[in-house]
Design a protein around this motif. Structure first.
Motif, PDB file in Angstrom:
ATOM      1  N   ARG A   7       0.813  -1.207   0.000  1.00  0.00           N
ATOM      2  CA  ARG A   7       0.000   0.000   0.000  1.00  0.00           C
ATOM      3  C   ARG A   7       0.849   1.261   0.000  1.00  0.00           C
ATOM      4  O   ARG A   7       0.413   2.314  -0.386  1.00  0.00           O
ATOM      5  CB  ARG A   7      -0.914  -0.005   1.217  1.00  0.00           C
ATOM      6  CG  ARG A   7      -1.978  -1.046   1.127  1.00  0.00           C
ATOM      7  CD  ARG A   7      -2.924  -0.914   2.323  1.00  0.00           C
ATOM      8  NE  ARG A   7      -3.895  -1.979   2.298  1.00  0.00           N
ATOM      9  CZ  ARG A   7      -3.775  -3.099   2.976  1.00  0.00           C
ATOM     10  NH1 ARG A   7      -2.734  -3.310   3.736  1.00  0.00           N
ATOM     11  NH2 ARG A   7      -4.706  -4.021   2.903  1.00  0.00           N
ATOM     12  N   ASP A  11       5.756  -1.274   2.789  1.00  0.00           N
ATOM     13  CA  ASP A  11       4.735  -2.254   3.124  1.00  0.00           C
ATOM     14  C   ASP A  11       5.087  -3.651   2.648  1.00  0.00           C
ATOM     15  O   ASP A  11       4.692  -4.628   3.242  1.00  0.00           O
ATOM     16  CB  ASP A  11       3.379  -1.879   2.493  1.00  0.00           C
ATOM     17  CG  ASP A  11       2.671  -0.775   3.253  1.00  0.00           C
ATOM     18  OD1 ASP A  11       3.133  -0.418   4.347  1.00  0.00           O
ATOM     19  OD2 ASP A  11       1.662  -0.288   2.745  1.00  0.00           O
ATOM     20  N   THR A  89      -1.173  -5.218   8.710  1.00  0.00           N
ATOM     21  CA  THR A  89      -1.106  -3.908   8.075  1.00  0.00           C
ATOM     22  C   THR A  89      -2.441  -3.603   7.423  1.00  0.00           C
ATOM     23  O   THR A  89      -3.057  -4.471   6.807  1.00  0.00           O
ATOM     24  CB  THR A  89       0.039  -3.838   7.036  1.00  0.00           C
ATOM     25  OG1 THR A  89       0.136  -2.515   6.532  1.00  0.00           O
ATOM     26  CG2 THR A  89      -0.142  -4.814   5.893  1.00  0.00           C
ATOM     27  N   GLY A  90      -2.910  -2.396   7.650  1.00  0.00           N
ATOM     28  CA  GLY A  90      -4.128  -1.928   7.003  1.00  0.00           C
ATOM     29  C   GLY A  90      -5.427  -2.424   7.601  1.00  0.00           C
ATOM     30  O   GLY A  90      -6.494  -2.131   7.066  1.00  0.00           O
ATOM     31  N   ASN A 122      -0.472   1.222   9.151  1.00  0.00           N
ATOM     32  CA  ASN A 122      -1.490   1.631   8.167  1.00  0.00           C
ATOM     33  C   ASN A 122      -2.913   1.311   8.617  1.00  0.00           C
ATOM     34  O   ASN A 122      -3.746   0.931   7.812  1.00  0.00           O
ATOM     35  CB  ASN A 122      -1.223   0.996   6.798  1.00  0.00           C
ATOM     36  CG  ASN A 122       0.079   1.466   6.192  1.00  0.00           C
ATOM     37  OD1 ASN A 122       0.500   2.594   6.428  1.00  0.00           O
ATOM     38  ND2 ASN A 122       0.727   0.613   5.438  1.00  0.00           N
TER      39      ASN A 122
END
Length: 184
Positions: A7, A11, A89-90, A122
């Motif tokens: 992203r 990442d 992540t995210g 993130n």
């Protein structure tokens, strides 16, 4: 993700390999591990760490990935005597909350001897009244009465993605002055 399709910069799980061509500490640690030289990691203390010592088989990784394996023959948390490592992540804090609740509802926290909390990045915050991801993780993990290490250098963060050998036996010792992860 090794093709650099994350992203954002850093990442990709293989960002260091691509960027530094193997000269950085993360890539060198991976090279040594692949050659059979299992590391002993020493990590600085974190204020949320829960002190203790445990031995177990290292399993886990990206929470979203292993959560999707829940209940299958490949569910890593169904194994006995594990050191669970988690990172993501995210993901939203509410989704991580549901994943931890899923572990508890299934009664699988009794299989976990210790937890290694890696990098969570993130994600949207604050959410659900929590300022950061470690706060929501601590809300659960403090009640499991096992050693917990926060901010371990594993995950999607740039140059904080040291290799962990899943399926290997290890000891995790969390003390007030730092953390030691040693493969057996």
């Amino acid at each position: 993700m090794c093709r650099g399709q994350g992203r954002g910069e850093g990442d990709s799980m293989c960002y260091a390999l691509k960027t530094y061509e193997g000269t950085d500490t993360v890539s060198q640690a991976l090279r040594r591990m692949l050659a059979g030289d299992l590391p002993t990691y020493r990590v600085a203390p974190h204020p949320l760490n829960i002190i203790g010592k445990a031995e177990g088989t290292i399993v886990g990784g990206n929470m979203s990935v292993f959560n999707d394996l829940a209940g299958s023959d490949f569910d890593p948390i169904m194994l006995d005597d594990i050191i669970l490592f988690i990172e993501d992540t995210g993901e939203g804090m509410s989704k991580v909350d549901r994943m931890l609740h899923n572990i508890e509802v299934r009664g699988l926290q009794s299989n976990i001897r210790a937890v290694i909390v890696g990098q969570f990045n993130n994600y949207k915050h604050p959410e659900n009244g929590f300022e950061d991801m470690y706060a929501i993780l601590h809300e659960y993990l403090q009640h499991w009465h096992i050693p917990v290490c926060y901010d371990f250098p594993v995950g999607h963060a740039h140059l904080k993605n040291f290799p962990l050998l899943t399926g290997a036996r290890a000891t995790l010792e969390v003390e007030s002055d730092g953390v030691v992860l040693h493969y057996l």
